[in-house]
Design a protein around this motif. Structure first.
Motif, mmCIF file in Angstrom:
data_model
loop_
_atom_site.group_PDB
_atom_site.id
_atom_site.type_symbol
_atom_site.label_atom_id
_atom_site.label_comp_id
_atom_site.label_asym_id
_atom_site.label_seq_id
_atom_site.Cartn_x
_atom_site.Cartn_y
_atom_site.Cartn_z
ATOM 1 N N TRP B 96 43.955 45.541 35.674
ATOM 2 C CA TRP B 96 42.539 45.839 35.428
ATOM 3 C C TRP B 96 42.066 46.943 36.371
ATOM 4 O O TRP B 96 41.425 47.912 35.963
ATOM 5 N N GLY B 125 53.438 43.656 32.700
ATOM 6 C CA GLY B 125 52.142 43.237 32.178
ATOM 7 C C GLY B 125 51.851 43.716 30.765
ATOM 8 O O GLY B 125 51.220 43.019 29.989
ATOM 9 N N VAL B 127 49.723 45.861 29.698
ATOM 10 C CA VAL B 127 48.294 45.902 29.387
ATOM 11 C C VAL B 127 47.567 47.165 29.839
ATOM 12 O O VAL B 127 46.484 47.453 29.323
ATOM 13 N N GLY B 130 46.438 49.790 26.976
ATOM 14 C CA GLY B 130 45.392 49.253 26.100
ATOM 15 C C GLY B 130 44.052 49.159 26.824
ATOM 16 O O GLY B 130 42.995 49.446 26.252
ATOM 17 N N MET B 131 44.094 48.764 28.088
ATOM 18 C CA MET B 131 42.853 48.652 28.865
ATOM 19 C C MET B 131 42.202 50.022 29.054
ATOM 20 O O MET B 131 40.976 50.162 28.918
ATOM 21 N N GLU B 134 40.354 51.019 25.948
ATOM 22 C CA GLU B 134 39.120 50.264 25.712
ATOM 23 C C GLU B 134 38.038 50.652 26.724
ATOM 24 O O GLU B 134 36.867 50.748 26.353
ATOM 25 N N PHE B 135 38.408 50.923 27.961
ATOM 26 C CA PHE B 135 37.418 51.414 28.937
ATOM 27 C C PHE B 135 36.805 52.724 28.434
ATOM 28 O O PHE B 135 35.638 53.005 28.664
ATOM 29 N N PRO B 211 39.174 42.924 41.118
ATOM 30 C CA PRO B 211 40.313 42.534 40.268
ATOM 31 C C PRO B 211 40.045 41.211 39.543
ATOM 32 O O PRO B 211 39.300 40.378 40.054
ATOM 33 N N LEU B 212 40.656 41.059 38.378
ATOM 34 C CA LEU B 212 40.442 39.822 37.603
ATOM 35 C C LEU B 212 41.582 38.826 37.766
ATOM 36 O O LEU B 212 41.455 37.665 37.393
ATOM 37 N N THR B 213 42.722 39.319 38.253
ATOM 38 C CA THR B 213 43.866 38.410 38.423
ATOM 39 C C THR B 213 44.481 38.626 39.801
ATOM 40 O O THR B 213 44.280 39.665 40.420
ATOM 41 N N GLN B 214 45.232 37.623 40.239
ATOM 42 C CA GLN B 214 45.897 37.755 41.535
ATOM 43 C C GLN B 214 47.182 36.931 41.534
ATOM 44 O O GLN B 214 47.178 35.764 41.132
#
Lengths: 321, 249
Positions: B96, B125, B127, B130-131, B134-135, B211-214
Motif C-alpha cells: 500500500w 504480494g 498487488v 493494481g493499487m 486504482e490510486f 501502512p495497512l498491513t504488517q
C-alpha cells in the motif's frame, strides 16, 4: 457484518476453485459468527448458483450484465465494492489466480482495505486480524496483521479442503447499472485451449526437465499424464529451449502450482523450480543423479534414467487402471 | 510515448533465506540484491519497444521505492538501458505504501505506459501494480504476457485460465506483466555500465501514509519427511505406494 466471497465462473460453470473459496469463506464466517455472501458476475443459471450453497454460502448475489462478459478490472472492482458496502462486508475473499490479482488490489484502494495475498490457512488470529501467507517464493511464510476495518484475503489455489455444508442459499439477481464509458477494456481476440487440463487446476501434474534430453522423448511423459488424468508441465530450461510451450513452465517466474501429486521427471530441482512446486502435497522425483536437490523435496524417488523408467511406469499404471 | 518501469530490489533468487531479530526480519548478511525477475523482464520489453523507432516510445524511466542502499540495483537498470531513474527515498515497508508513493510520482510526471512485475520474489504480494492504477483511476491489465505497439496503439496479450486474450485499453494504463513478456532479461554491456554512471537518478522524498498491513513474524516451511527410494527396475512399487499409501492416484 458479513464475509463476502467473489466466485468466478468459466462459461457459466463454477469449478473446484470456486467451491474452495466458498468453503474458506464459510470457515472465516464461522470464526466471526457471521454469514457468507457469494458474488457471481456473468451468466450463471440458478442450478449452478445453488451449488455454492453446498459449501456454506448463505446468500448468492448474481450480477449478469452483458457488459461484464470480459474482465474489466475497473468495472469489476466497482461492482464488487458496491456489493461489499451494501452487505457490510468486513472480510472479502478472492482467489489468488489471475482474475483475483487483477481485482483485489484495486478493491483494496477503493475500500481502503489491506490485502493478505496468497493466504493458505484460515486467519491465525482475529484480534489483531492475522493471516498466514507465502513469502520468499515458498522459502518462508509470514504472519501478517491487516490493520484496516475491511480486510481482503486472496486465497492460494488448492490450499484449502472443500467442506460440504448443505445450505439452502437465497439467490438475489442484482442489476448493477454500468456506465458504458467506464468500460475501458476491449478484447480483440480470445484463444482458448480446449481439451487440455488447466495446469493450475490439476490434481496431478507430470513435469519434464532437461533430463528428458529431447522434445522427441515427450510422448511417454504425455502418455503417463493422460493415464493419470494429469496436466503436463516443464522446467524453465525446457520452455526456454522451446521444447514445450511457455505456459507449461512451472517455477518461480512461471506457474506456481499446488497439486496433490507432482511427478518431476529429469528435473534436478533448482531453488527457482522448487519455488513453483513446493506447496504440492506429494512430490515424486525421477532423476539419474541421486544427489539432485529434487530428492530433498520429494517423498518418493527413483534414481534412474527417465527414458527407461517412464515406459515401465506407464505399464504399471495400465495395470491398475 | 513514455514508459515507466517499476522496479523492486530483492534477494537473488537462489538465496537461502535466514531470519533475524526473533524471526521478524530477514538476515541480510551476504545477500546479493537484484532487480525483481518480473521487473527485469518488464524493463527488457520496454527497451525492446523503444529500440524499434516505429513504436513511438521515446523514453524508458525506472522508479524504485527504497533507501540509498538500493542504488546499485537502480544503476543496474540504467546499465541495462533505462534512460533515467527516480528513487523515492523510503524503506519500502508494504505494498500500500509503495503503490501510494509511485502513484504520487506518476501524478507529477506524465507517463503513458506504467509497467509492473506481477509479483516480487520476496513478498509475493501481486498487488502493487493494481493499487497504483486504482490510486490514479486509470485502467490496468493484469497477467500480461505480451505487449506490442500497433499504429501507435499498445496491444497486450493477457493470460486467462486455460487461454489468452488480446486486449487494448486507452493510455495511460498500468500493465502488470508476467512470464513471456520478454524472452530473456537483457544483460548490461560494459558500455552500458559506463554510461549508467552519468545517467540521472532523481531523488524524491516520500509522502507520509499509514501502512495497512504488517509482517509480525516469519517462519520456515515445515520440513518434508525423508525421500523413500524405489528401485528403478520396479516402478510398480511406486504406483502401489501412490495408490495405497499416499492415496493420490
Amino acid at each position: 457484518m458479513s464475509v463476502l466471497v467473489y466466485t468466478e465462473n468459466w462459461d457459466g460453470k463454477f469449478k473446484k476453485l470456486s467451491f474452495e473459496l466458498v468453503s474458506y469463506a464459510t470457515g472465516v464466517a464461522k470464526m466471526l459468527s457471521t454469514s457468507v455472501t457469494a458474488v457471481s458476475i456473468g451468466k450463471v443459471d440458478e442450478s449452478e448458483l445453488k451449488k455454492l450453497g453446498n459449501y456454506g454460502a448463505d446468500k448468492i448475489i448474481s450480477v449478469s450484465n452483458d457488459q461484464l462478459i470480459a474482465l474489466d478490472s475497473q468495472a469489476y472492482t466497482s461492482v464488487i465494492s458496491e456489493i461489499s458496502q451494501k452487505e457490510n462486508a468486513t472480510v472479502i475473499i478472492i482467489s489468488n489466480n489471475n482474475t483475483g490479482k487483477a481485482i483485489a488490489p484495486r478493491l483494496s484502494v477503493r475500500l481502503k482495505a489491506g490485502v493478505g495475498s496468497g493466504v493458505s490457512k484460515l486467519p491465525l488470529n482475529l484480534n489483531p486480524f492475522t493471516v498466514y501467507k507465502r513469502t520468499y517464493s515458498g522459502n518462508a511464510f509470514a504472519h501478517v496483521v491487516i490493520k484496516s476495518d475491511v480486510k481482503i484475503i486472496t486465497l492460494a489455489q488448492n490450499s484449502f479442503d472443500l467442506i460440504e455444508i448443505a445450505n439452502n442459499a437465497t439467490i438475489e439477481n442484482l442489476n448493477v447499472p454500468i456506465d458504458g464509458s467506464l468500460l475501458k477494456t476491449v478484447v480483440k481476440d480470445v484463444q482458448k485451449q480446449t481439451g487440455k487440463i488447466v495446469l493450475t487446476d490439476a490434481d496431478i501434474v507430470v513435469s519434464g526437465g532437461r533430463g528428458m534430453k529431447s522434445p522427441d522423448n515427450w510422448p511417454s511423459l504425455v502418455e503417463l499424464a493422460t493415464l493419470l488424468g494429469a496436466a503436463t508441465a516443464c522446467s524453465r530450461p525446457v520452455s526456454d529451449e522451446g521444447w514445450r510451450p511457455n505456459d507449461e513452465h512451472t517455477g518461480q517466474t512461471g506457474k506456481i502450482i499446488a497439486p496433490n501429486l507432482y511427478i518431476a521427471v529429469g528435473i534436478s530441482g533448482a531453488t527457482q523450480h522448487l519455488a513453483g512446486i513446493s506447496s504440492s502435497k506429494y512430490i515424486v522425483a525421477i532423476n539419474t543423479d541421486k544427489d539432485a536437490p529434487i530428492f530433498e523435496a520429494s517423498q518418493y524417488g527413483i534414481v534412474g534414467d527417465a527414458m527407461k523408467v517412464l515406459p515401465k511406469l506407464v505399464a504399471a499404471v495400465k495395470e491398475i487402471k | 510515448m513514455k514508459i515507466l518501469v517499476c522496479i523492486s530490489n530483492v534477494p537473488d533468487t537462489t538465496t537461502k533465506i535466514k531470519f533475524a531479530e526473533g524471526n521478524t526480519s530477514i538476515d541480510t548478511t551476504g545477500i546479493q540484491w537484484v532487480i525483481n525477475p518480473w521487473d527485469e523482464l518488464s524493463l527488457t520489453r520496454a527497451l525492446e519497444l523503444k529500440d524499434d523507432a516505429a513504436s513511438g516510445i521515446k523514453s524508458v524511466t525506472v522508479v524504485h521505492v527504497g533507501p540509498s542502499t538500493s542504488e546499485p540495483t537502480i544503476r543496474k537498470a540504467l546499465a541495462i538501458g533505462a534512460d533515467d531513474a527516480i528513487r523515492v527515498n523510503a524503506e519500502s515497508s508494504e505494498a500500500w505504501f509503495v503503490a501510494f508513493q509511485i502513484a504520487e510520482v506518476v501524478k507529477k510526471e506524465q507517463f503513458d505506459i506504467i509497467m509492473c512485475g506481477i509479483e516480487s520474489s520476496d513478498y509475493n504480494g501481486s498487488v502493487v501494480g493494481g493499487m497504483i492504477s486504482e490510486f490514479l483511476g486509470i485502467p490496468s491489465v493484469s497477467a500480461v504476457s505480451g505487449i506490442k505497439i500497433e499504429n501507435g496503439q499498445p496491444v497486450m496479450t493477457r493470460e486467462i485460465d486455460g487461454g489468452k486474450e488480446v486486449v487494448i485499453v486507452p493510455a495511460p494504463f498500468v500493465a502488470i506483466v508476467q512470464k513471456g513478456i520478454a524472452k530473456e532479461p537483457r544483460i548490461a554491456a560494459m558500455r552500458g555500465i559506463m554510461m549508467a554512471r552519468s545517467k540521472p537518478v532523481k531523488l524524491v522524498e516520500s509522502v507520509a501514509v499509514e501502512p495497512l498491513t504488517q509482517i509480525v513474524v516469519f517462519e520456515k516451511p515445515a520440513p518434508r519427511a525423508a525421500c523413500k527410494f524405489i528401485d528403478a527396475d520396479n516402478p510398480a512399487q511406486l504406483i502401489d505406494l501412490l495408490q495405497n499409501e499416499a492415496k493420490v492416484i
